[in-house]
Design a protein around this motif. Structure first.
Motif, PDB file in Angstrom:
ATOM      1  N   LYS A  78       0.833  -1.203   0.000  1.00  0.00           N
ATOM      2  CA  LYS A  78       0.000   0.000   0.000  1.00  0.00           C
ATOM      3  C   LYS A  78       0.869   1.255   0.000  1.00  0.00           C
ATOM      4  O   LYS A  78       0.607   2.217  -0.741  1.00  0.00           O
ATOM      5  CB  LYS A  78      -0.918   0.006   1.224  1.00  0.00           C
ATOM      6  CG  LYS A  78      -2.051  -1.005   1.171  1.00  0.00           C
ATOM      7  CD  LYS A  78      -2.925  -0.911   2.425  1.00  0.00           C
ATOM      8  CE  LYS A  78      -4.077  -1.891   2.372  1.00  0.00           C
ATOM      9  NZ  LYS A  78      -4.914  -1.824   3.607  1.00  0.00           N
TER      10      LYS A  78
ATOM     11  N   GLU B  70       1.212   4.317  -2.891  1.00  0.00           N
ATOM     12  CA  GLU B  70       1.034   5.736  -2.553  1.00  0.00           C
ATOM     13  C   GLU B  70       2.293   6.535  -2.900  1.00  0.00           C
ATOM     14  O   GLU B  70       2.217   7.650  -3.433  1.00  0.00           O
ATOM     15  CB  GLU B  70       0.698   5.889  -1.068  1.00  0.00           C
ATOM     16  CG  GLU B  70      -0.616   5.267  -0.634  1.00  0.00           C
ATOM     17  CD  GLU B  70      -1.844   5.972  -1.218  1.00  0.00           C
ATOM     18  OE1 GLU B  70      -1.680   7.040  -1.851  1.00  0.00           O
ATOM     19  OE2 GLU B  70      -2.954   5.441  -1.042  1.00  0.00           O
TER      20      GLU B  70
ATOM     21  N   LYS C 160       2.578   7.026  -6.789  1.00  0.00           N
ATOM     22  CA  LYS C 160       1.674   8.051  -7.318  1.00  0.00           C
ATOM     23  C   LYS C 160       2.154   9.453  -6.959  1.00  0.00           C
ATOM     24  O   LYS C 160       2.163  10.358  -7.789  1.00  0.00           O
ATOM     25  CB  LYS C 160       0.254   7.833  -6.768  1.00  0.00           C
ATOM     26  CG  LYS C 160      -0.459   6.623  -7.341  1.00  0.00           C
ATOM     27  CD  LYS C 160      -1.858   6.505  -6.755  1.00  0.00           C
ATOM     28  CE  LYS C 160      -2.596   5.300  -7.316  1.00  0.00           C
ATOM     29  NZ  LYS C 160      -3.962   5.157  -6.743  1.00  0.00           N
ATOM     30  N   TYR C 161       2.570   9.629  -5.715  1.00  0.00           N
ATOM     31  CA  TYR C 161       2.961  10.968  -5.274  1.00  0.00           C
ATOM     32  C   TYR C 161       4.310  11.370  -5.850  1.00  0.00           C
ATOM     33  O   TYR C 161       4.537  12.536  -6.180  1.00  0.00           O
ATOM     34  CB  TYR C 161       3.003  11.021  -3.739  1.00  0.00           C
ATOM     35  CG  TYR C 161       2.765  12.403  -3.188  1.00  0.00           C
ATOM     36  CD1 TYR C 161       1.510  13.008  -3.299  1.00  0.00           C
ATOM     37  CD2 TYR C 161       3.783  13.123  -2.573  1.00  0.00           C
ATOM     38  CE1 TYR C 161       1.282  14.275  -2.803  1.00  0.00           C
ATOM     39  CE2 TYR C 161       3.559  14.399  -2.075  1.00  0.00           C
ATOM     40  CZ  TYR C 161       2.304  14.974  -2.191  1.00  0.00           C
ATOM     41  OH  TYR C 161       2.089  16.245  -1.710  1.00  0.00           O
TER      42      TYR C 161
ATOM     43  N   LEU D 196       3.178  10.664   4.124  1.00  0.00           N
ATOM     44  CA  LEU D 196       2.463   9.423   4.430  1.00  0.00           C
ATOM     45  C   LEU D 196       1.886   9.444   5.845  1.00  0.00           C
ATOM     46  O   LEU D 196       0.776   8.954   6.077  1.00  0.00           O
ATOM     47  CB  LEU D 196       3.404   8.222   4.268  1.00  0.00           C
ATOM     48  CG  LEU D 196       3.865   7.940   2.833  1.00  0.00           C
ATOM     49  CD1 LEU D 196       5.019   6.944   2.838  1.00  0.00           C
ATOM     50  CD2 LEU D 196       2.714   7.418   1.986  1.00  0.00           C
TER      51      LEU D 196
ATOM     52  N   LEU E  29      -1.747  11.141   5.034  1.00  0.00           N
ATOM     53  CA  LEU E  29      -2.499   9.905   4.780  1.00  0.00           C
ATOM     54  C   LEU E  29      -2.733   9.064   6.024  1.00  0.00           C
ATOM     55  O   LEU E  29      -3.502   8.111   5.986  1.00  0.00           O
ATOM     56  CB  LEU E  29      -1.772   9.067   3.721  1.00  0.00           C
ATOM     57  CG  LEU E  29      -1.556   9.744   2.357  1.00  0.00           C
ATOM     58  CD1 LEU E  29      -0.957   8.741   1.366  1.00  0.00           C
ATOM     59  CD2 LEU E  29      -2.857  10.321   1.800  1.00  0.00           C
TER      60      LEU E  29
END
Length: 272
Positions: free
Chosen positions: A36, A40, A43-44, A60, A64
């Motif tokens: 996971k 993330e 993408k970032y 993160l 998030l």
């Protein structure tokens, strides 16, 4: 697949319409949390390639809500092959011992196919696990000449991809890459010199030096991979092959006159 009782490796490749370096392997696995986090991060990082480990850890954790530390994120950066980029200050004096070969594309007029190739490796998130993908792009036409997926980032893998591409399309004048261990390896450098290709390498941390292949990664991930994560190596191969066929033959690129790469590549090849 390599242990098929009746078909040789080359015969299997012919049936699957892939070269040997395009063989798919079992995806690499990590814990559910790490997978996971890697998705993330991927993408970032595409949008913020200047984010180092510390800033990504803060994103993160604070944005998030993941309970992670710098040590974990540093390991994932290394696993994903991520290198933070930055804008080079004009006052910086380049240390000639900090790079292997100079960057040859600055102010270079690129006006025909096979003048400059760029190559790179990227992390590919999947439904379960992840793999790596390498590709070679013709800078003038933006055509993806060749690509391969693997569960490891070896110099042998990258060198085979290079040799296969030269065999199919001929020899470019210049080959550009980052300073990753695969591309600075004796094996890869020897292959480039054997083909008498000029070697160009990005300055460490330079944001725009390998921009064309970086743009392709972003298109591939946002337009294909993120929308429908591949479920296994064969599914990944099929999805990437389908996307690259679309990218080369139908996807219009504003920077080359709102046409597809194949149109530019083959028109110029026939004219030359």
């Amino acid at each position: 697949m390599k242990s098929h009782p009746r078909l040789s490796l080359n015969e299997q490749c012919k049936l699957l319409e892939i070269h040997r370096s395009g063989l798919y392997y079992k995806p690499k696995g990590e814990s559910i949390l790490n997978l996971k986090l890697m998705k993330e991060i991927d993408k970032y990082f595409l949008e913020h390639p200047y984010y180092g480990v510390e800033r990504m850890t803060d994103y993160l954790k604070l944005d998030l809500g993941y309970n992670v530390n710098i040590k974990r994120i540093r390991r994932l950066y290394k696993l994903m092959g991520l290198q933070t980029i930055y804008a080079k200050p004009k006052t910086t004096i380049r240390d000639k011992t900090s790079y292997i070969y100079p960057y040859l594309l600055k102010d270079l007029k690129i006006d025909h196919p096979n003048q400059v190739w760029q190559t790179d490796i990227t992390y590919i998130p999947m439904f379960r696990g992840f793999m790596y993908m390498a590709a070679i792009i013709d800078v003038h036409s933006r055509k993806i000449l060749n690509w391969s997926v693997s569960n490891s980032m070896s110099a042998e893998w990258c060198t085979e991809l290079l040799n296969d591409t030269v065999k199919e399309y001929g020899v470019p004048k210049i080959h550009n890459s980052d300073q990753g261990s695969q591309y600075t390896s004796d094996l890869y450098i020897t292959a480039l010199k054997k083909h008498q290709i000029q070697i160009s390498m990005d300055g460490k941390g330079r944001a725009l030096d390998n921009i064309y292949i970086e743009r392709f990664w972003k298109s591939l991930k946002y337009e294909k991979i993120y929308l429908n994560p591949p479920n296994g190596g064969l599914d990944l191969y099929k999805k990437v092959k389908q996307y690259i066929e679309f990218y080369n033959t139908k996807r219009r690129h504003t920077e080359i006159g709102k046409v597809a790469p194949d149109q530019i590549f083959y028109q110029k090849q026939m004219a030359s």
